[in-house]
Design a protein around this motif. Structure first.
Motif, mmCIF file in Angstrom:
data_model
loop_
_atom_site.group_PDB
_atom_site.id
_atom_site.type_symbol
_atom_site.label_atom_id
_atom_site.label_comp_id
_atom_site.label_asym_id
_atom_site.label_seq_id
_atom_site.Cartn_x
_atom_site.Cartn_y
_atom_site.Cartn_z
ATOM 1 N N VAL A 193 -5.420 -3.447 20.494
ATOM 2 C CA VAL A 193 -4.742 -4.081 19.363
ATOM 3 C C VAL A 193 -3.855 -3.048 18.669
ATOM 4 O O VAL A 193 -2.704 -3.326 18.335
ATOM 5 C CB VAL A 193 -5.756 -4.703 18.377
ATOM 6 N N ALA A 194 -4.383 -1.847 18.464
ATOM 7 C CA ALA A 194 -3.626 -0.783 17.797
ATOM 8 C C ALA A 194 -2.338 -0.456 18.541
ATOM 9 O O ALA A 194 -1.329 -0.116 17.929
ATOM 10 C CB ALA A 194 -4.482 0.476 17.651
ATOM 11 N N ALA A 195 -2.364 -0.575 19.860
ATOM 12 C CA ALA A 195 -1.169 -0.296 20.663
ATOM 13 C C ALA A 195 -0.139 -1.418 20.556
ATOM 14 O O ALA A 195 1.027 -1.212 20.883
ATOM 15 C CB ALA A 195 -1.561 -0.088 22.125
ATOM 16 N N GLN A 196 -0.565 -2.598 20.073
ATOM 17 C CA GLN A 196 0.322 -3.753 19.994
ATOM 18 C C GLN A 196 0.929 -3.969 18.615
ATOM 19 O O GLN A 196 1.953 -4.621 18.476
ATOM 20 C CB GLN A 196 -0.435 -5.040 20.390
ATOM 21 N N VAL A 197 0.280 -3.469 17.583
ATOM 22 C CA VAL A 197 0.715 -3.755 16.211
ATOM 23 C C VAL A 197 1.448 -2.559 15.610
ATOM 24 O O VAL A 197 1.237 -1.418 16.035
ATOM 25 C CB VAL A 197 -0.484 -4.151 15.312
ATOM 26 N N PRO A 198 2.289 -2.817 14.624
ATOM 27 C CA PRO A 198 2.946 -1.701 13.932
ATOM 28 C C PRO A 198 1.918 -0.779 13.276
ATOM 29 O O PRO A 198 0.842 -1.238 12.840
ATOM 30 C CB PRO A 198 3.803 -2.392 12.868
ATOM 31 N N ALA A 199 2.250 0.490 13.199
ATOM 32 C CA ALA A 199 1.339 1.470 12.600
ATOM 33 C C ALA A 199 0.952 1.078 11.181
ATOM 34 O O ALA A 199 -0.188 1.299 10.759
ATOM 35 C CB ALA A 199 1.971 2.851 12.616
ATOM 36 N N SER A 200 1.868 0.454 10.450
ATOM 37 C CA SER A 200 1.574 0.053 9.071
ATOM 38 C C SER A 200 0.481 -1.009 9.023
ATOM 39 O O SER A 200 -0.358 -1.006 8.112
ATOM 40 C CB SER A 200 2.833 -0.464 8.376
ATOM 41 N N ASP A 201 0.451 -1.924 10.013
ATOM 42 C CA ASP A 201 -0.600 -2.942 10.053
ATOM 43 C C ASP A 201 -1.947 -2.328 10.405
ATOM 44 O O ASP A 201 -2.987 -2.740 9.886
ATOM 45 C CB ASP A 201 -0.247 -4.053 11.037
ATOM 46 N N LEU A 202 -1.931 -1.334 11.285
ATOM 47 C CA LEU A 202 -3.174 -0.640 11.615
ATOM 48 C C LEU A 202 -3.694 0.118 10.392
ATOM 49 O O LEU A 202 -4.894 0.100 10.103
ATOM 50 C CB LEU A 202 -2.975 0.315 12.787
ATOM 51 N N GLN A 203 -2.792 0.751 9.657
ATOM 52 C CA GLN A 203 -3.202 1.460 8.440
ATOM 53 C C GLN A 203 -3.742 0.484 7.404
ATOM 54 O O GLN A 203 -4.719 0.780 6.733
ATOM 55 C CB GLN A 203 -2.037 2.261 7.849
ATOM 56 N N GLN A 204 -3.136 -0.690 7.297
ATOM 57 C CA GLN A 204 -3.640 -1.722 6.390
ATOM 58 C C GLN A 204 -5.060 -2.101 6.765
ATOM 59 O O GLN A 204 -5.909 -2.284 5.893
ATOM 60 C CB GLN A 204 -2.772 -2.985 6.479
ATOM 61 N N LEU A 205 -5.321 -2.225 8.058
ATOM 62 C CA LEU A 205 -6.669 -2.548 8.514
ATOM 63 C C LEU A 205 -7.640 -1.460 8.075
ATOM 64 O O LEU A 205 -8.691 -1.743 7.508
ATOM 65 C CB LEU A 205 -6.700 -2.704 10.037
ATOM 66 N N ARG A 206 -7.285 -0.228 8.311
ATOM 67 C CA ARG A 206 -8.141 0.893 7.899
ATOM 68 C C ARG A 206 -8.385 0.868 6.390
ATOM 69 O O ARG A 206 -9.486 1.116 5.928
ATOM 70 C CB ARG A 206 -7.525 2.224 8.297
ATOM 71 N N ASP A 207 -7.343 0.553 5.641
ATOM 72 C CA ASP A 207 -7.463 0.529 4.183
ATOM 73 C C ASP A 207 -8.372 -0.595 3.688
ATOM 74 O O ASP A 207 -8.901 -0.523 2.587
ATOM 75 C CB ASP A 207 -6.081 0.386 3.531
ATOM 76 N N GLN A 208 -8.535 -1.631 4.505
ATOM 77 C CA GLN A 208 -9.398 -2.743 4.111
ATOM 78 C C GLN A 208 -10.869 -2.475 4.401
ATOM 79 O O GLN A 208 -11.711 -3.315 4.133
ATOM 80 C CB GLN A 208 -8.958 -4.033 4.811
ATOM 81 N N LEU A 209 -11.158 -1.318 4.922
ATOM 82 C CA LEU A 209 -12.538 -0.928 5.204
ATOM 83 C C LEU A 209 -12.889 0.258 4.311
ATOM 84 O O LEU A 209 -13.044 1.371 4.777
ATOM 85 C CB LEU A 209 -12.693 -0.578 6.689
#
Length: 141
Positions: free
Chosen positions: A99-115
């Protein structure tokens, strides 16, 4: 990446015997992740995924933004997938890596920030273990 490519890659990485097991693993991880993060973040994360998969973290979830820890996350994935907890944790790591390879880095960072527990509970960091190690690499045989 389309649905067949995405599921084929996960099937290969996890060495699963068939498409059914592969889709079950993807669904278990992404639905559980969708339950943990706010709806808007789930939609952002899903936007870059194949159409057949983006439903798991969004439409398949009845309640977004639930507060649960890493142990509960792994338990839910294991139950949905019908496998042991250790195997479920590994499946989640590999799926999040793709999933991380498919999404923009900003969306991955948003995911991390939600945890936010990641700061208090290093276990959430395990979800990103493969990503943080530089991504999945096929081992030489």
């Amino acid at each position: 990446m389309n649905f067949d490519e995405f599921t084929g890659e996960i099937q290969h990485r996890l060495e699963l015997p068939g498409t059914g097991e592969t889709v079950r693993a993807i669904r278990a991880t992404l639905t559980t992740l969708g339950e943990r993060i706010p709806e808007g973040n789930a939609e952002d994360l899903a936007a870059s995924l194949p159409m057949e998969i983006k439903w798991y973290p969004t439409g398949a979830v009845h309640e977004h933004g639930q507060r649960f820890d890493w142990s509960e996350f792994v338990g839910r994935v294991a139950e949905r997938e019908g496998i042991e907890r250790q195997e479920a944790a590994y499946h989640a790591q590999v799926i999040v890596d793709l999933v991380a390879a498919q999404v923009p880095a900003s969306d991955l960072q948003q995911l991390r920030d939600q945890l936010p527990e990641a700061q208090d509970d290093e276990n959430w960091g395990k979800l990103f273990a493969v990503v943080d190690a530089g991504g999945w690499q096929e081992s030489a045989t």
